[in-house]
Design a protein around this motif. Structure first.
Motif, PDB file in Angstrom:
ATOM      1  N   ASP A 106       0.808  -1.215   0.000  1.00  0.00           N
ATOM      2  CA  ASP A 106       0.000   0.000   0.000  1.00  0.00           C
ATOM      3  C   ASP A 106       0.842   1.267   0.000  1.00  0.00           C
ATOM      4  N   PHE A 107       1.835   1.347   0.871  1.00  0.00           N
ATOM      5  CA  PHE A 107       2.639   2.564   0.983  1.00  0.00           C
ATOM      6  C   PHE A 107       3.335   2.871  -0.342  1.00  0.00           C
ATOM      7  N   MET A 108       3.994   1.873  -0.929  1.00  0.00           N
ATOM      8  CA  MET A 108       4.735   2.082  -2.169  1.00  0.00           C
ATOM      9  C   MET A 108       3.794   2.377  -3.329  1.00  0.00           C
ATOM     10  N   PHE A 109       2.709   1.646  -3.420  1.00  0.00           N
ATOM     11  CA  PHE A 109       1.716   1.833  -4.480  1.00  0.00           C
ATOM     12  C   PHE A 109       1.190   3.269  -4.486  1.00  0.00           C
ATOM     13  N   CYS A 110       0.780   3.752  -3.321  1.00  0.00           N
ATOM     14  CA  CYS A 110       0.211   5.097  -3.218  1.00  0.00           C
ATOM     15  C   CYS A 110       1.243   6.169  -3.516  1.00  0.00           C
ATOM     16  N   LYS A 111       2.430   6.033  -2.951  1.00  0.00           N
ATOM     17  CA  LYS A 111       3.467   7.045  -3.122  1.00  0.00           C
ATOM     18  C   LYS A 111       3.881   7.185  -4.592  1.00  0.00           C
ATOM     19  N   ILE A 112       4.108   6.068  -5.243  1.00  0.00           N
ATOM     20  CA  ILE A 112       4.596   6.118  -6.621  1.00  0.00           C
ATOM     21  C   ILE A 112       3.563   6.740  -7.550  1.00  0.00           C
ATOM     22  N   LEU A 113       2.303   6.373  -7.397  1.00  0.00           N
ATOM     23  CA  LEU A 113       1.283   6.929  -8.283  1.00  0.00           C
ATOM     24  C   LEU A 113       1.020   8.399  -7.991  1.00  0.00           C
ATOM     25  N   GLN A 114       1.077   8.794  -6.727  1.00  0.00           N
ATOM     26  CA  GLN A 114       0.854  10.201  -6.413  1.00  0.00           C
ATOM     27  C   GLN A 114       1.988  11.078  -6.936  1.00  0.00           C
ATOM     28  N   GLU A 115       3.207  10.575  -6.856  1.00  0.00           N
ATOM     29  CA  GLU A 115       4.365  11.371  -7.251  1.00  0.00           C
ATOM     30  C   GLU A 115       4.627  11.330  -8.756  1.00  0.00           C
ATOM     31  N   ASN A 116       4.021  10.385  -9.463  1.00  0.00           N
ATOM     32  CA  ASN A 116       4.275  10.224 -10.897  1.00  0.00           C
ATOM     33  C   ASN A 116       2.949  10.244 -11.656  1.00  0.00           C
ATOM     34  N   HIS A 117       2.498  11.431 -12.005  1.00  0.00           N
ATOM     35  CA  HIS A 117       1.211  11.564 -12.682  1.00  0.00           C
ATOM     36  C   HIS A 117       1.199  10.836 -14.026  1.00  0.00           C
ATOM     37  N   ASP A 118       2.341  10.801 -14.690  1.00  0.00           N
ATOM     38  CA  ASP A 118       2.379  10.121 -15.982  1.00  0.00           C
ATOM     39  C   ASP A 118       2.116   8.626 -15.831  1.00  0.00           C
ATOM     40  N   LEU A 119       2.655   8.018 -14.775  1.00  0.00           N
ATOM     41  CA  LEU A 119       2.412   6.587 -14.552  1.00  0.00           C
ATOM     42  C   LEU A 119       0.972   6.337 -14.129  1.00  0.00           C
ATOM     43  N   ARG A 175      11.548   7.375   6.098  1.00  0.00           N
ATOM     44  CA  ARG A 175      11.168   7.920   7.406  1.00  0.00           C
ATOM     45  C   ARG A 175       9.655   7.970   7.564  1.00  0.00           C
ATOM     46  N   GLU A 176       8.955   8.341   6.499  1.00  0.00           N
ATOM     47  CA  GLU A 176       7.490   8.378   6.558  1.00  0.00           C
ATOM     48  C   GLU A 176       6.928   6.986   6.853  1.00  0.00           C
ATOM     49  N   TYR A 177       7.472   5.987   6.179  1.00  0.00           N
ATOM     50  CA  TYR A 177       7.005   4.614   6.404  1.00  0.00           C
ATOM     51  C   TYR A 177       7.283   4.164   7.833  1.00  0.00           C
ATOM     52  N   MET A 178       8.499   4.419   8.300  1.00  0.00           N
ATOM     53  CA  MET A 178       8.854   4.022   9.656  1.00  0.00           C
ATOM     54  C   MET A 178       8.024   4.802  10.685  1.00  0.00           C
ATOM     55  N   ASP A 179       7.775   6.079  10.406  1.00  0.00           N
ATOM     56  CA  ASP A 179       6.960   6.878  11.327  1.00  0.00           C
ATOM     57  C   ASP A 179       5.545   6.317  11.444  1.00  0.00           C
ATOM     58  N   SER A 180       4.996   5.860  10.312  1.00  0.00           N
ATOM     59  CA  SER A 180       3.639   5.302  10.352  1.00  0.00           C
ATOM     60  C   SER A 180       3.600   4.033  11.200  1.00  0.00           C
ATOM     61  N   LEU A 181       4.643   3.208  11.099  1.00  0.00           N
ATOM     62  CA  LEU A 181       4.700   2.003  11.925  1.00  0.00           C
ATOM     63  C   LEU A 181       4.891   2.360  13.395  1.00  0.00           C
ATOM     64  N   GLU A 182       5.733   3.366  13.654  1.00  0.00           N
ATOM     65  CA  GLU A 182       6.007   3.755  15.038  1.00  0.00           C
ATOM     66  C   GLU A 182       4.773   4.361  15.700  1.00  0.00           C
ATOM     67  N   ARG A 183       3.981   5.136  14.936  1.00  0.00           N
ATOM     68  CA  ARG A 183       2.769   5.729  15.516  1.00  0.00           C
ATOM     69  C   ARG A 183       1.794   4.650  15.960  1.00  0.00           C
ATOM     70  N   GLU A 184       1.656   3.616  15.152  1.00  0.00           N
ATOM     71  CA  GLU A 184       0.741   2.549  15.515  1.00  0.00           C
ATOM     72  C   GLU A 184       1.265   1.759  16.715  1.00  0.00           C
ATOM     73  N   GLU A 185       2.573   1.529  16.745  1.00  0.00           N
ATOM     74  CA  GLU A 185       3.150   0.833  17.894  1.00  0.00           C
ATOM     75  C   GLU A 185       3.054   1.686  19.153  1.00  0.00           C
ATOM     76  N   PHE A 186       3.238   3.002  18.997  1.00  0.00           N
ATOM     77  CA  PHE A 186       3.138   3.915  20.137  1.00  0.00           C
ATOM     78  C   PHE A 186       1.731   3.875  20.725  1.00  0.00           C
TER      79      PHE A 186
END
Length: 296
Positions: free
Chosen positions: A16-29, A208-219
């Motif tokens: 999910d994280f990679m799928f969303c990031k790549i499509l949002q950042e690459n409008h052509d793709l 860092r964004e990915y790790m932060d999302s995991l850390e927030r849930e663990e927190f």
């Protein structure tokens, strides 16, 4: 959906994280993917947002779209990466369509202003094991005469990597689905997607964004334990707080949290909503979320 057990380096385009990031950042793709899936022409994408949340009322079920897109022809698209086979997937597609309509139609506007909408699920399983198709496309039609289309502008498409019957889909689309399933890319499009995944793993900010999302849930889980979750389970969560919770309010809070968890809303977002709409303390909200998580 996030696979919480994966390290950032292990992520693939199907996560999910990679799928969303790549499509949002690459409008052509994103544009090319929609054209590939739908066999339509798109001049320009006007907006792309990831994890786009629609919530019309605090007491109703919110919707979080993986990748939400609008084009310059007033069409809206939701692209979902689905790696877990929930039995409610069909009904979810119905609710997603209605939620898109609610967001698009302002108060007082005529229904004719509703844009064409496309809800697309890319699944790593097959929608129907008795058919095992790559693709299932649904539009509304007349049962008495299936050639008579309703033309209400709604479209639901399910693409499946686990398949046995090609049903005439293009080689490019088959290659894309094979790439999602973990196979090597063989077309220019999937090679560019693969290249973006490799580049993404070099991006420290995304890591860092990915790790932060995991850390927030663990927190949130740790805070729930620290604030007396064990005692809450023993004596009743409501009695563990100063003012207590009326039985009716407890039930409303529980249903609210379970709805959000089923829609994969992040724990920190749910906590903020509990604080705002139910006047909870952060500690109380975290404990309630953890208790409901254990019920799933």
């Amino acid at each position: 959906m996030k696979n919480q057990t994966k390290t950032y380096q292990d992520l693939t385009f199907a996560d999910d994280f990679m799928f969303c990031k790549i499509l949002q950042e690459n409008h052509d793709l994103a544009k090319e993917l929609l054209e590939l899936i739908l066999d339509i022409s798109i001049r320009e994408l006007r907006e792309i947002s990831q994890q786009h949340v629609i919530e019309s009322h605090p007491e109703t079920r919110a919707v979080r779209f993986d990748v939400y897109v609008e084009d310059d022809q007033n069409r809206v698209f939701d692209i979902e990466m689905q790696t877990i086979h929930h039995k409610n997937l069909i009904k979810r597609s119905r609710y997603y369509t209605s939620s898109m309509d609610q967001e698009q139609l302002d108060r007082g506007q005529d229904y004719k202003n509703l844009p064409d909408s496309y809800v697309i699920f890319i699944c790593t399983f097959n929608l129907d094991p008795t058919r095992m198709w790559y693709r299932y496309s649904f539009e509304n039609m007349c049962l008495e005469d299936p050639t008579y289309q309703l033309h209400d502008g709604t479209h639901k498409i399910f693409l499946c990597t686990d398949r046995a019957n090609d049903l005439g889909i293009s080689d490019e689309l088959k290659d894309f689905l094979d790439f999602v399933a973990g196979n090597s890319p063989t077309t220019d499009f999937t090679q560019r997607l693969s290249h973006e995944v490799k580049n993404a793993k070099k991006r420290g900010r995304w890591r860092r964004e990915y790790m932060d999302s995991l850390e927030r849930e663990e927190f949130a889980r740790e805070e729930g334990r620290k604030e007396g979750l064990v005692e809450g389970h023993k004596n009743g969560l409501a009695e563990g707080h100063k003012n207590g919770l009326a039985e009716g309010r407890k039930e409303a809070v529980k249903l609210f949290i379970l709805d959000k968890l089923e829609d994969q809303i992040p724990a920190d977002v749910i906590e903020k909503k509990l604080i705002k709409h139910f006047q909870m303390s952060p500690e109380e909200a975290a404990a309630c979320i953890l208790e409901c998580s254990s019920m799933q």
